[in-house]
Design a protein around this motif. Structure first.
Motif, PDB file in Angstrom:
ATOM      1  N   HIS A 191       7.894  96.436   8.376  1.00  0.00           N
ATOM      2  CA  HIS A 191       7.130  97.627   8.753  1.00  0.00           C
ATOM      3  C   HIS A 191       8.058  98.731   9.241  1.00  0.00           C
ATOM      4  O   HIS A 191       7.872  99.910   8.905  1.00  0.00           O
ATOM      5  CB  HIS A 191       6.108  97.284   9.844  1.00  0.00           C
ATOM      6  CG  HIS A 191       4.898  96.564   9.336  1.00  0.00           C
ATOM      7  ND1 HIS A 191       4.015  97.135   8.442  1.00  0.00           N
ATOM      8  CD2 HIS A 191       4.422  95.314   9.578  1.00  0.00           C
ATOM      9  CE1 HIS A 191       3.041  96.279   8.171  1.00  0.00           C
ATOM     10  NE2 HIS A 191       3.272  95.154   8.846  1.00  0.00           N
ATOM     11  N   ALA A 192       9.062  98.365  10.039  1.00  0.00           N
ATOM     12  CA  ALA A 192      10.008  99.361  10.539  1.00  0.00           C
ATOM     13  C   ALA A 192      10.804  99.976   9.394  1.00  0.00           C
ATOM     14  O   ALA A 192      11.037 101.193   9.363  1.00  0.00           O
ATOM     15  CB  ALA A 192      10.951  98.713  11.551  1.00  0.00           C
ATOM     16  N   LEU A 199       9.868 100.368   6.312  1.00  0.00           N
ATOM     17  CA  LEU A 199       9.008 101.289   5.563  1.00  0.00           C
ATOM     18  C   LEU A 199       8.914 102.656   6.248  1.00  0.00           C
ATOM     19  O   LEU A 199       8.762 103.687   5.588  1.00  0.00           O
ATOM     20  CB  LEU A 199       7.618 100.692   5.400  1.00  0.00           C
ATOM     21  CG  LEU A 199       7.495  99.506   4.422  1.00  0.00           C
ATOM     22  CD1 LEU A 199       6.105  98.900   4.494  1.00  0.00           C
ATOM     23  CD2 LEU A 199       7.810  99.961   2.996  1.00  0.00           C
ATOM     24  N   ARG A 200       9.016 102.640   7.572  1.00  0.00           N
ATOM     25  CA  ARG A 200       8.986 103.897   8.324  1.00  0.00           C
ATOM     26  C   ARG A 200      10.360 104.536   8.431  1.00  0.00           C
ATOM     27  O   ARG A 200      10.509 105.607   9.023  1.00  0.00           O
ATOM     28  CB  ARG A 200       8.439 103.651   9.744  1.00  0.00           C
ATOM     29  CG  ARG A 200       7.004 103.141   9.793  1.00  0.00           C
ATOM     30  CD  ARG A 200       6.463 103.170  11.226  1.00  0.00           C
ATOM     31  NE  ARG A 200       7.285 102.367  12.125  1.00  0.00           N
ATOM     32  CZ  ARG A 200       7.059 101.090  12.419  1.00  0.00           C
ATOM     33  NH1 ARG A 200       6.035 100.450  11.851  1.00  0.00           N
ATOM     34  NH2 ARG A 200       7.831 100.437  13.259  1.00  0.00           N
ATOM     35  N   THR A 207      14.162  98.044  13.730  1.00  0.00           N
ATOM     36  CA  THR A 207      13.164  97.118  14.265  1.00  0.00           C
ATOM     37  C   THR A 207      13.095  97.268  15.773  1.00  0.00           C
ATOM     38  O   THR A 207      14.117  97.360  16.452  1.00  0.00           O
ATOM     39  CB  THR A 207      13.548  95.665  13.913  1.00  0.00           C
ATOM     40  OG1 THR A 207      13.678  95.556  12.496  1.00  0.00           O
ATOM     41  CG2 THR A 207      12.481  94.692  14.396  1.00  0.00           C
ATOM     42  N   ARG A 250       8.309  90.375   9.490  1.00  0.00           N
ATOM     43  CA  ARG A 250       7.141  91.253   9.391  1.00  0.00           C
ATOM     44  C   ARG A 250       7.376  92.551  10.164  1.00  0.00           C
ATOM     45  O   ARG A 250       7.142  93.655   9.649  1.00  0.00           O
ATOM     46  CB  ARG A 250       5.907  90.531   9.940  1.00  0.00           C
ATOM     47  CG  ARG A 250       4.627  91.355   9.904  1.00  0.00           C
ATOM     48  CD  ARG A 250       3.458  90.582  10.504  1.00  0.00           C
ATOM     49  NE  ARG A 250       3.652  90.288  11.908  1.00  0.00           N
ATOM     50  CZ  ARG A 250       3.409  91.146  12.896  1.00  0.00           C
ATOM     51  NH1 ARG A 250       2.968  92.376  12.603  1.00  0.00           N
ATOM     52  NH2 ARG A 250       3.596  90.802  14.152  1.00  0.00           N
ATOM     53  N   LEU A 251       7.854  92.428  11.398  1.00  0.00           N
ATOM     54  CA  LEU A 251       8.142  93.609  12.203  1.00  0.00           C
ATOM     55  C   LEU A 251       9.212  94.476  11.544  1.00  0.00           C
ATOM     56  O   LEU A 251       9.124  95.708  11.528  1.00  0.00           O
ATOM     57  CB  LEU A 251       8.603  93.185  13.602  1.00  0.00           C
ATOM     58  CG  LEU A 251       7.572  92.490  14.491  1.00  0.00           C
ATOM     59  CD1 LEU A 251       8.247  91.887  15.714  1.00  0.00           C
ATOM     60  CD2 LEU A 251       6.485  93.471  14.919  1.00  0.00           C
TER      61      LEU A 251
END
Length: 416
Positions: A68-69, A71-72, A76, A64-65
């Motif tokens: 999100h990383a 996508l940015r 991580t 999950r972490l």
């Protein structure tokens, strides 16, 4: 969509290969070891893979972490490393607990070295799931599939080498199983490039509490799945009983259909989310759940009948003539497998509804019922072990069904 389909196909294929190799290893172990050693081996297997199941939530958190990383367009953050460290410490403490003589003697029937091997393998698992979470979170699908296959293949290859060398005793076979927990060594460099250790840290207190709760829930689930032989050995102290070796072989055969539920569980969560958006969808979901539970009861009954008549023959055919089990035992385990499958799917519905607390309650009920049966039901160890697996999932499925349908009725009333 094509990319997503290819990714799912790659992961599914890797899981299928890994599962097939794992099943081959269990069957081969049953053939190579005596029935009494196989009972001890399955207790060790249960401890090791209970550790593996307990650290499973670490993979979900790290993925999950990482997602999100990704996508940015970033690496991580350090929170992934913190999660892995917290999980590793919890596993290490649990592993040390299994080395305490009264506990270790029951789990490993006097083979204390197996506790050390399980401890090492459990710590290896903590790193392994972290690496897997980093890889899949950053969409390194081939590498993720690779580590799944290498983990299972390494065990089979080492056992093959032991067979050639004539070293197929209990301890070498157990070490071979633990070797798979270190497949991450081949992928650590690729995963390491996705992590930043300089930013993205979280406060240790909330993070550790979250990890401990998630791992506790996973451990409860594992206690009636991969870890059940370990629970039987711990609570009965009869781990070297040859009859248990035959029973554990039967559990492996009866549980095989549960492996097919992995992709179904993955699809269940988004399906529930979509159907819960409006009244018509909620009604459809409730109808599906009612039909599914009724179907599980019917299927469990049919499985029990089939297991009663052909189960003993099938176990002897797969494992050899030394593995003798009664028809009623196979029937109970077949019923158990179907009801456990239903419970897993109902738990996925609760996860989709963000009712993690109720998921924990369901598996606590299942594990507690199983433990109580093993401890207090009259009769021999095999009888208690079978009933522990048959009664507990029945109660757990009823509990999960009540939670799910109660929410469904409330939701329908609110929509109305």
């Amino acid at each position: 969509m094509k990319t997503l389909g290819r990714s799912l196909g790659t992961v599914s294929a890797a899981l299928l290969v890994g599962t097939a190799l794992g099943t081959l290893l269990q069957i081969g172990s049953g053939r190579l070891l005596s029935t009494s050693d196989f009972a001890v081996f399955n207790g060790y297997w249960g401890v090791l893979f209970a550790f593996g199941a307990a650290v499973g939530p670490i993979e979900q958190e790290v993925s999950r972490l990482s997602a999100h990383a990704a996508l940015r367009g970033e690496r991580t953050g350090f929170a992934a490393v913190q999660t892995a460290l917290a999980g590793g410490v919890v596993v290490a403490l649990a592993g040390l607990l299994t080395l305490v003589p009264p506990i270790g003697d029951r789990l490993f029937s006097g083979h204390s070295v197996l506790g050390l091997v399980a401890l090492a393998g459990g710590i290896g698992f903590a790193v392994q799931v972290t690496v897997r979470g980093l890889l899949i979170g950053h969409d390194h699908v081939r590498a993720y599939g690779g580590i799944v296959v290498v983990e299972a293949a390494a065990r089979v290859l080492v056992v093959g080498g032991l067979l050639v060398a004539g070293l197929t005793d209990l301890v070498p076979m157990s070490v071979a199983v633990a070797v798979g927990s270190f497949a991450w060594l081949f992928f650590i460099f690729s995963a390491g490039k996705t992590v930043s250790t300089r930013e993205g840290a979280e406060p240790w207190g909330p993070l550790v509490r979250r990890v401990v709760v998630l791992m506790f829930g996973a451990a409860l689930t594992a206690s009636v799945l991969t870890g059940y032989p370990a629970m039987v050995n711990l609570l009965t102290g009869d781990g070297a009983n040859p009859a248990l070796g035959a029973l554990f072989a039967t559990v492996i055969v009866a549980r095989a259909p549960l492996l097919l539920l992995q992709p179904v569980q993955a699809m269940a969560v988004p399906l529930v989310v979509r159907l819960s958006q409006d009244e018509s969808g909620a009604n459809r979901l409730r109808a599906l759940l009612v039909k599914g539970v009724a179907g599980a009861v019917v299927l469990g009954g049919l499985g029990a009948v089939v297991g009663w008549f052909i189960g003993p023959w099938l176990v002897r055919t797969v494992y050899g003539p030394g593995y003798v089990v009664t028809g009623w035992a196979v029937a109970g385990l077949a019923w158990s497998s179907v009801l456990l499958g239903a419970t897993l799917l109902l738990a996925a519905v609760l996860v989709a509804r963000k009712q993690a607390g109720l998921v924990l309650v369901v598996w606590a009920v299942v594990a507690g019922s199983s433990a109580a049966t093993l401890l207090f039901w009259p009769g021999d160890t095999v009888t208690r072990a079978v009933l522990g697996l048959a009664i507990a999932p029945t109660i757990g499925a009823a509990c999960a069904c009540a939670f799910v349908l109660h929410r469904g009725v409330n939701a329908a009333n609110q929509h109305g």
